[in-house]
Write a protein that holds these residues in place. Sequence first.
Motif, PDB file in Angstrom:
ATOM      1  N   ASP A   1      17.850   3.763   1.990  1.00  0.00           N
ATOM      2  CA  ASP A   1      18.023   4.806   2.992  1.00  0.00           C
ATOM      3  C   ASP A   1      16.899   5.834   2.960  1.00  0.00           C
ATOM      4  OD1 ASP A   1      18.558   6.174   0.669  1.00  0.00           O
ATOM      5  OD2 ASP A   1      20.652   6.601   1.123  1.00  0.00           O
ATOM      6  N   GLY A   2      15.971   5.687   2.013  1.00  0.00           N
ATOM      7  CA  GLY A   2      14.843   6.608   1.922  1.00  0.00           C
ATOM      8  C   GLY A   2      15.180   7.922   1.252  1.00  0.00           C
ATOM      9  N   GLN A   3      16.421   8.059   0.760  1.00  0.00           N
ATOM     10  CA  GLN A   3      16.854   9.288   0.100  1.00  0.00           C
ATOM     11  C   GLN A   3      16.841   9.087  -1.418  1.00  0.00           C
ATOM     12  OE1 GLN A   3      17.543  12.076   2.070  1.00  0.00           O
ATOM     13  NE2 GLN A   3      16.749  10.668   3.638  1.00  0.00           N
ATOM     14  N   TRP A   4      16.603  10.203  -2.117  1.00  0.00           N
ATOM     15  CA  TRP A   4      16.595  10.179  -3.572  1.00  0.00           C
ATOM     16  C   TRP A   4      17.972  10.570  -4.101  1.00  0.00           C
ATOM     17  CZ3 TRP A   4      12.622   8.394  -6.515  1.00  0.00           C
ATOM     18  CH2 TRP A   4      11.403   8.180  -5.856  1.00  0.00           C
ATOM     19  N   HIS A   5      18.458   9.815  -5.084  1.00  0.00           N
ATOM     20  CA  HIS A   5      19.791  10.029  -5.627  1.00  0.00           C
ATOM     21  C   HIS A   5      19.690  10.210  -7.146  1.00  0.00           C
ATOM     22  CE1 HIS A   5      21.610   8.732  -1.794  1.00  0.00           C
ATOM     23  NE2 HIS A   5      20.599   7.882  -1.755  1.00  0.00           N
ATOM     24  N   LYS A   6      20.242  11.321  -7.617  1.00  0.00           N
ATOM     25  CA  LYS A   6      20.229  11.617  -9.049  1.00  0.00           C
ATOM     26  C   LYS A   6      21.251  10.756  -9.771  1.00  0.00           C
ATOM     27  CE  LYS A   6      20.830  15.420 -12.332  1.00  0.00           C
ATOM     28  NZ  LYS A   6      21.165  16.864 -12.476  1.00  0.00           N
TER      29      LYS A   6
ATOM     30  N   THR B   1       8.561  17.671  -7.514  1.00  0.00           N
ATOM     31  CA  THR B   1       7.676  17.225  -6.440  1.00  0.00           C
ATOM     32  C   THR B   1       7.644  15.704  -6.348  1.00  0.00           C
ATOM     33  OG1 THR B   1       6.252  19.167  -6.628  1.00  0.00           O
ATOM     34  CG2 THR B   1       5.297  17.207  -5.590  1.00  0.00           C
ATOM     35  N   ILE B   2       7.868  15.199  -5.135  1.00  0.00           N
ATOM     36  CA  ILE B   2       7.686  13.771  -4.844  1.00  0.00           C
ATOM     37  C   ILE B   2       6.919  13.652  -3.540  1.00  0.00           C
ATOM     38  CG2 ILE B   2       8.781  11.557  -4.348  1.00  0.00           C
ATOM     39  CD1 ILE B   2      11.136  12.340  -6.013  1.00  0.00           C
ATOM     40  N   LEU B   3       5.830  12.921  -3.569  1.00  0.00           N
ATOM     41  CA  LEU B   3       5.032  12.646  -2.381  1.00  0.00           C
ATOM     42  C   LEU B   3       5.109  11.163  -2.062  1.00  0.00           C
ATOM     43  CD1 LEU B   3       1.799  14.673  -3.234  1.00  0.00           C
ATOM     44  CD2 LEU B   3       3.810  15.464  -1.968  1.00  0.00           C
ATOM     45  N   HIS B   4       5.161  10.824  -0.787  1.00  0.00           N
ATOM     46  CA  HIS B   4       5.203   9.440  -0.341  1.00  0.00           C
ATOM     47  C   HIS B   4       3.997   9.173   0.551  1.00  0.00           C
ATOM     48  CE1 HIS B   4       7.048   6.278   2.555  1.00  0.00           C
ATOM     49  NE2 HIS B   4       6.404   5.673   1.572  1.00  0.00           N
ATOM     50  N   PHE B   5       3.230   8.128   0.208  1.00  0.00           N
ATOM     51  CA  PHE B   5       2.128   7.687   1.072  1.00  0.00           C
ATOM     52  C   PHE B   5       2.643   6.534   1.916  1.00  0.00           C
ATOM     53  CE2 PHE B   5      -1.663   5.063   1.936  1.00  0.00           C
ATOM     54  CZ  PHE B   5      -2.395   6.001   2.656  1.00  0.00           C
ATOM     55  N   ASP B   6       2.673   6.743   3.239  1.00  0.00           N
ATOM     56  CA  ASP B   6       3.253   5.751   4.151  1.00  0.00           C
ATOM     57  C   ASP B   6       2.218   4.819   4.762  1.00  0.00           C
ATOM     58  OD1 ASP B   6       1.883   7.391   5.881  1.00  0.00           O
ATOM     59  OD2 ASP B   6       3.662   8.141   6.927  1.00  0.00           O
ATOM     60  N   GLY B   7       1.011   4.862   4.245  1.00  0.00           N
ATOM     61  CA  GLY B   7      -0.081   4.069   4.797  1.00  0.00           C
ATOM     62  C   GLY B   7      -1.072   4.907   5.573  1.00  0.00           C
ATOM     63  N   GLN B   8      -0.638   6.120   5.933  1.00  0.00           N
ATOM     64  CA  GLN B   8      -1.503   7.030   6.681  1.00  0.00           C
ATOM     65  C   GLN B   8      -1.677   8.368   5.971  1.00  0.00           C
ATOM     66  OE1 GLN B   8      -3.158   6.205   9.494  1.00  0.00           O
ATOM     67  NE2 GLN B   8      -2.284   4.136   9.427  1.00  0.00           N
TER      68      GLN B   8
ATOM     69  N   GLY C   1       0.780  -1.229   0.000  1.00  0.00           N
ATOM     70  CA  GLY C   1       0.000   0.000   0.000  1.00  0.00           C
ATOM     71  C   GLY C   1       0.807   1.272   0.000  1.00  0.00           C
ATOM     72  N   GLN C   2       2.125   1.196   0.272  1.00  0.00           N
ATOM     73  CA  GLN C   2       2.953   2.394   0.152  1.00  0.00           C
ATOM     74  C   GLN C   2       2.935   2.866  -1.298  1.00  0.00           C
ATOM     75  OE1 GLN C   2       6.708   3.114   2.365  1.00  0.00           O
ATOM     76  NE2 GLN C   2       6.697   0.875   2.570  1.00  0.00           N
ATOM     77  N   ALA C   3       2.982   4.202  -1.502  1.00  0.00           N
ATOM     78  CA  ALA C   3       2.914   4.730  -2.860  1.00  0.00           C
ATOM     79  C   ALA C   3       3.713   6.021  -2.957  1.00  0.00           C
ATOM     80  CB  ALA C   3       1.465   4.966  -3.269  1.00  0.00           C
ATOM     81  N   TRP C   4       4.094   6.360  -4.194  1.00  0.00           N
ATOM     82  CA  TRP C   4       4.795   7.610  -4.484  1.00  0.00           C
ATOM     83  C   TRP C   4       4.116   8.289  -5.664  1.00  0.00           C
ATOM     84  CZ3 TRP C   4       7.007   3.340  -2.550  1.00  0.00           C
ATOM     85  CH2 TRP C   4       7.867   3.481  -1.454  1.00  0.00           C
ATOM     86  N   ALA C   5       3.989   9.605  -5.584  1.00  0.00           N
ATOM     87  CA  ALA C   5       3.457  10.408  -6.683  1.00  0.00           C
ATOM     88  C   ALA C   5       4.488  11.471  -7.028  1.00  0.00           C
ATOM     89  CB  ALA C   5       2.137  11.055  -6.290  1.00  0.00           C
TER      90      ALA C   5
ATOM     91  N   GLU D   1       8.697  14.431  -0.033  1.00  0.00           N
ATOM     92  CA  GLU D   1      10.085  13.999   0.074  1.00  0.00           C
ATOM     93  C   GLU D   1      10.959  14.909  -0.781  1.00  0.00           C
ATOM     94  OE1 GLU D   1       9.730   9.264   1.160  1.00  0.00           O
ATOM     95  OE2 GLU D   1      10.345   9.813  -0.869  1.00  0.00           O
ATOM     96  N   ASN D   2      12.180  15.103  -0.347  1.00  0.00           N
ATOM     97  CA  ASN D   2      13.114  15.985  -1.050  1.00  0.00           C
ATOM     98  C   ASN D   2      13.743  15.242  -2.220  1.00  0.00           C
ATOM     99  OD1 ASN D   2      14.904  17.957  -1.842  1.00  0.00           O
ATOM    100  ND2 ASN D   2      16.316  17.634  -0.136  1.00  0.00           N
ATOM    101  N   SER D   3      13.396  15.659  -3.427  1.00  0.00           N
ATOM    102  CA  SER D   3      13.949  15.010  -4.625  1.00  0.00           C
ATOM    103  C   SER D   3      15.338  15.527  -4.956  1.00  0.00           C
ATOM    104  CB  SER D   3      13.031  15.251  -5.819  1.00  0.00           C
ATOM    105  OG  SER D   3      13.048  16.622  -6.207  1.00  0.00           O
ATOM    106  N   GLY D   4      15.663  16.734  -4.477  1.00  0.00           N
ATOM    107  CA  GLY D   4      16.954  17.331  -4.792  1.00  0.00           C
ATOM    108  C   GLY D   4      17.032  17.956  -6.164  1.00  0.00           C
ATOM    109  N   VAL D   5      15.910  18.008  -6.899  1.00  0.00           N
ATOM    110  CA  VAL D   5      15.898  18.601  -8.241  1.00  0.00           C
ATOM    111  C   VAL D   5      14.670  19.498  -8.378  1.00  0.00           C
ATOM    112  CG1 VAL D   5      17.093  16.619  -9.244  1.00  0.00           C
ATOM    113  CG2 VAL D   5      14.596  16.684  -9.274  1.00  0.00           C
ATOM    114  N   ARG D   6      14.705  20.371  -9.389  1.00  0.00           N
ATOM    115  CA  ARG D   6      13.558  21.231  -9.696  1.00  0.00           C
ATOM    116  C   ARG D   6      12.930  20.858 -11.032  1.00  0.00           C
ATOM    117  NH1 ARG D   6      10.879  23.887  -6.196  1.00  0.00           N
ATOM    118  NH2 ARG D   6      10.451  25.600  -7.637  1.00  0.00           N
TER     119      ARG D   6
END
Length: 614
Positions: A197-202, A151-158, A141-145, A163-168
Amino acid sequence: MMQTVTEDVSRRDFFRGRISRTASEPGGWLQIDELSAGAGDVFWDGWADEAGVFVAGDDGVIFHFDGTEWKRQPVPAPVPVHSLWGTSRNDLWAVGWMGLVLHHDGRVWTKVRGCVTNEGGKYSDASENAPLFGVAGLPNGQAWAVGDRGTILHFDGQDWVSENSGVRAHLRCVVILPDGRVLAAGGDGIVLIRNEDGQWHKQSCPIHSNFTSALPLEDNTVLLAGGRYFVDANGFRGDLVLWDGKTFKTLFAEKTFSRFRALAAYKHGAILVGDAGQMHLLGHDGIERLDSGTNHDLLGIVTLATGEVVSVGDFGTALTANATALENFKPYVATREAATLWEPVASGTDRQLWGVWHDTRQDDLFACGEEGTVLVFDRGKWEALPPVNDLGIHALSRAPDGGLLAAGQMGEIHQFDGAKWRKVYDLHMDVTILSLWSDGSTFFAAGDEGLVLCKTPESADWVRAASGTKSALYGLWGPDDRHILAVGDFGLVQRWNGECWDEFNAGTEYFLFDVWGRALNDIFVVGLSGTIGHFDGTRWTITPARARADLLAVTGNDREVIAVGAAGTIYRHDGMAWRRDPGGTDVGLRAVSTTPDGGFIAAGDRGTLIVRLP
């Protein structure tokens, strides 16, 4: 923008000549006239399961097909809907313009986020209103938009959390890789990986394409599709790029494509769609242009439960491959059921059959069930052995001396000597033995309340072992007596290593009812609500078979795997993907086995036996 279902698509198959091109041999694609969209409507994406199809687009348009007719569903925001994803139609997400996030609970669509207005009632420039273009998630059920301005959004079940994507850069697609990592891609060749680690890497991508779609392959390589503007051409051209985890490579650089908009697994390859009705099939012999029959831009692909696809786009375009695909829009409606390769067999009983067993050592076939029922296939027909007793029998095996073992209710195990049954073990408890495993000398039995019994060549009797769980254990499988798996409630998998049982989870909270494998790196489990899982030796993957019915048993051979369950449900895995395999019955199927001639036999309620010839 694409339907983010990861199928078992192999990079090796794409590029080593193992894909046979069987994509409908299309003779022109057909518009779905019943989908009464307006001439100005734009469809972006969709989602499908066995019960029907959703198609979404501009102005908050979401249509649903229930197998009979298309109906527009009420949506609480009149803005474009760009992408859909969910674990089921009771937990379905849609994202779109102005940061719109919708949730479907099986009945209605509810706005969860976005479309924030100011005092004048107009959409504000709040960060929450950043347009969203892609959504994907995990079986838990976890999801990302993803969307504009990185823009990155994370649905953690609640909740949906930024989340910080580090890019524009504008992000346009997000997918889940087979190893569980998340990939997002978008403008100017941006490719991001979310690691453990939950971090976004380019990633360092030298190809400055505007990626709009991605397709993970089974070895964690990814196909990326999109396009970029070329001044000399005064227009966009398409790019198809392969990323192997380290380097990016443009495919078919010698060819000129229109801009690609969507990419999805299809048949034994992949299908790509894009501007001006562009449609291509990727297979072992390269990439081939298909005749879509339209000049309208094609923006999305919806994968149906049947394995066919619908391509959607501008001007209300919604295309199916051919007349057969259109018929398959009504999957599993009794009057439109596909021809079955299964044949009914007279069992001579109307009792429920809970087990069917192929004794591969002697090539005998048995079935068992209610009221002590045990059947044997002899001289071309099924015959009843004397009843064991009046208790239910769930599992069969060969005894060390060659007799037949039968186990079931009240923890009893009986042995047949060719003339009569005698009890060889009694647990003296109201606990049912549900499964037996044997290699001819060592025996395991498993059942309710974490029951595990073992009998070895050194032991004179069955011995109860500490399983480490109180959960019911429904199925047993193993390649040898030092590697045994037992499956149970809430995704439980118990593993015997020759000395003790260890517990782990298959990556699902659903009950698991059976397990079977070819080897320790090729194991399948099935369970509640159509759950199908696969273990590749490293990790479990829950596969979207899109079955709604419980799957109760699984088996296979070196070519294919068969899973059966409630309401006559049968699924077949042909080495590429799970497909519905109509069995010609709506009776519950509780067991499945191979047959001596290389086929399959399934057993179930009311004495049902059906056979699939090899």
